[in-house]
Design a protein around this motif. Structure first.
Motif, PDB file in Angstrom:
ATOM      1  N   UNK A  51     -36.863  32.806  46.338  1.00 21.51           N
ATOM      2  CA  UNK A  51     -36.730  31.411  46.768  1.00 21.51           C
ATOM      3  C   UNK A  51     -36.138  31.357  48.176  1.00 21.51           C
ATOM      4  N   UNK A  52     -36.344  30.236  48.845  1.00 20.10           N
ATOM      5  CA  UNK A  52     -35.808  30.053  50.204  1.00 20.10           C
ATOM      6  C   UNK A  52     -34.287  30.104  50.186  1.00 20.10           C
ATOM      7  N   UNK A  53     -33.671  29.564  49.124  1.00 19.69           N
ATOM      8  CA  UNK A  53     -32.208  29.593  49.003  1.00 19.69           C
ATOM      9  C   UNK A  53     -31.679  31.019  48.941  1.00 19.69           C
ATOM     10  N   UNK A  54     -32.378  31.887  48.190  1.00 16.86           N
ATOM     11  CA  UNK A  54     -31.963  33.276  48.062  1.00 16.86           C
ATOM     12  C   UNK A  54     -32.040  33.989  49.414  1.00 16.86           C
ATOM     13  N   UNK A  55     -33.128  33.794  50.132  1.00 11.00           N
ATOM     14  CA  UNK A  55     -33.303  34.428  51.446  1.00 11.00           C
ATOM     15  C   UNK A  55     -32.244  33.913  52.420  1.00 11.00           C
TER      16      UNK A  55
END
Length: 84
Positions: free
Chosen positions: A63-67
Motif C-alpha cells: 500500500x502507499x501508506x506502507x511505502x
C-alpha cells in the motif's frame, strides 16, 4: 582464446568448471552436442526478466501508506549523543 578446465561429478551428472573469463550472468543455459562431438552451451537470459517481473508484481502489492512509512523511517536525522 582456448582454455582448459576441469570436469567433475556432481551427483549423477558430470559438471564443467567454467573459468571466470567465461562466466555466464544467468542461472540457466541450454547444452547441445553438435555432430562433431563438441558441446555448445548457450546462456538463457530470459530468467532474469522473469525475476524482475515477479519482483515488480510483489512490490506493487504494498500500500502507499506502507511505502511512505518505509521512506520516512529511512531518512531519519542523525542523533546527537554525548561522548563516552
Amino acid at each position: 582464446m582456448l582454455m582448459r578446465t576441469k570436469l567433475f561429478k556432481s551427483g549423477n551428472s558430470q559438471a564443467v568448471r567454467i573459468p571466470a573469463t567465461y562466466r555466464l550472468e544467468t542461472e540457466l543455459a541450454e547444452i547441445e552436442q553438435l555432430s562433431t562431438g563438441q558441446l555448445l552451451i548457450t546462456p538463457i537470459y530470459q530468467e532474469k526478466e522473469n525475476r524482475a517481473d515477479r519482483l515488480i508484481a510483489v512490490m506493487s502489492g504494498f500500500s502507499a501508506d506502507f511505502v511512505e512509512h518505509l521512506e520516512r523511517d529511512r531518512y531519519q536525522p542523525v542523533q546527537e549523543r554525548e561522548e563516552f
